[in-house]
Design a protein around this motif. Structure first.
Motif, short mmCIF file in Angstrom:
data_model
loop_
_atom_site.label_atom_id
_atom_site.label_comp_id
_atom_site.label_asym_id
_atom_site.label_seq_id
_atom_site.Cartn_x
_atom_site.Cartn_y
_atom_site.Cartn_z
N PRO A 1 -10.78 -38.24 -80.92
CA PRO A 1 -10.17 -39.01 -82.01
C PRO A 1 -9.06 -39.94 -81.50
O PRO A 1 -8.40 -39.65 -80.51
CB PRO A 1 -9.59 -37.91 -82.91
CG PRO A 1 -10.39 -36.69 -82.60
CD PRO A 1 -10.73 -36.80 -81.14
N ASP B 1 -21.93 -36.73 -83.19
CA ASP B 1 -21.34 -37.97 -83.72
C ASP B 1 -21.93 -39.20 -83.04
O ASP B 1 -21.60 -39.50 -81.89
CB ASP B 1 -19.82 -37.96 -83.56
CG ASP B 1 -19.15 -39.15 -84.24
OD1 ASP B 1 -19.82 -39.82 -85.05
OD2 ASP B 1 -17.97 -39.39 -83.96
N THR C 1 -16.63 -41.49 -82.44
CA THR C 1 -15.31 -41.41 -83.09
C THR C 1 -14.75 -42.77 -83.49
O THR C 1 -13.58 -42.88 -83.84
CB THR C 1 -14.27 -40.66 -82.22
OG1 THR C 1 -13.90 -41.47 -81.10
CG2 THR C 1 -14.80 -39.33 -81.74
#
Length: 342
Positions: A114, A66, A70
């Motif tokens: 997250p 990622d 996030t």
């Protein structure tokens, strides 16, 4: 006579125990420290021992998975089948920011999961500005004064001076990326942004986020970046976007310099296309916000795995080519990337 410490232990035994305690303490803190390291430093540390290699590998895997740390609504992974570079390292900001030297950002650690708070999309606000007072949501047919029904892509949105909330239908560009994307390495272009799903025409893709700099600073950075390929890597390419807009009065021009080279978001990976590409760059204003934002929308239907691109600007054909080579591959390719020199 052998030196003895308290409880009859030797100095050597005491030092060995202290060393082991320090090593345990270090590896207890390592998962919090390693995410702040640059790729070269992370690689160097990983070669010291098995535990460092394991922790470094976990950080690298998280970074590959990622690019957005996030901050966005879904992960945006790096995919590289070209060379050994696993990912591109930069500081991530999902919104406009001011230049900040020496700032470190954790990437790949246990605290990067997250729920990371998204910054305020409005860097500067206009004191005393008045927006809409819609309480049931804004959008087409709502009568909201902030809604621009004539524009093909949103040019005006509700903002900090409005009474509506963040889930308002006229805040399309303020809540981050809502489509699946991926960053793929290309042999000639370097990193590129591609669709992770089919994207319909008119869909919001992302904002061009980075450091807002003055024109004088932008020109100084252009000179610095122009020298970088010859000193470090021929693959280096800056991500300093200059946006010029003629104001309604007709004799003035607004210029915004957004540098995503070192601090930016996934828009920094969108490559140029001489035929205009499949994205439209729109200047979006929000009620009560001092500065507009540059946002990208799909100008046509985009297929899964298709590269996202737009035109960086025009190239003057009567000038000798001074910019970087263009590898967009379109039938209308001019061979040179637009820049202030072209």
């Amino acid at each position: 006579m052998e030196k003895r410490c308290r409880r009859g232990r030797s100095v050597e035994e005491e030092e060995e125990d202290n060393s082991e305690a320090q090593e345990v303490s270090f590896f207890h803190c390592a998962p919090l420290i390693f995410p702040y390291l640059q790729p070269s430093d992370l690689a160097a540390v990983s070669s010291t021992c098995r535990s460092s290699r394991r922790i470094s590998g976990a950080v690298t895997s998280t970074r590959i998975s990622d690019a957005s740390r996030t901050f966005e609504n879904s992960a945006i992974p790096f995919i590289n089948a070209v060379d050994s570079q696993p990912y591109a390292h930069f500081l991530y900001t999902p919104v406009q920011s001011l230049p900040s030297a020496g700032v470190a950002q954790s990437w790949g650690g246990p605290a990067d999961g997250p729920g990371r708070a998204r910054p305020d999309p409005f860097l500067f606000r206009v004191e005393g500005a008045r927006g809409c007072d819609c309480r049931r949501g804004c959008g087409g047919g709502s009568g909201c004064p902030c809604w621009d029904s004539a524009a093909e892509f949103p040019s005006r949105e509700c903002g900090p001076s409005c009474g509506c909330f963040s889930d308002c239908g006229n805040r399309l560009t303020q809540n981050g990326v809502s489509v699946r994307l991926k960053i793929v390495k290309d042999k000639r272009k370097g990193w590129s942004l591609r669709a992770g799903e089919m994207i319909p025409k008119g869909k919001f893709i992302c904002e061009y986020a980075g450091e807002l700099v003055t024109t004088a600073e932008a020109r100084a950075r252009f000179r610095q970046y122009d020298d970088t390929p010859s000193r470090t890597s021929r693959h280096f390419c800056s991500a300093l976007l200059v946006v010029k807009e003629h104001l309604p009065c007709g004799n003035a021009c607004m210029r915004m310099n957004i540098d995503a080279t070192k601090t930016g978001n996934i828009a920094r990976f969108i490559n140029h296309s001489c035929d205009g590409g499949n994205l439209c760059a729109a200047i979006v204003r929000s009620s009560g916000a001092l500065l507009p934002r540059v946002c990208f929308f799909a100008s046509m239907e985009i297929q899964e795995d298709e590269e996202l691109s737009f035109s960086y600007g025009d190239v003057a054909l009567d000038l000798p080519p001074k910019g970087s080579l263009c590898f967009c591959g379109s039938p209308s390719c001019l061979g040179v990337l637009p820049s202030e020199h072209t």
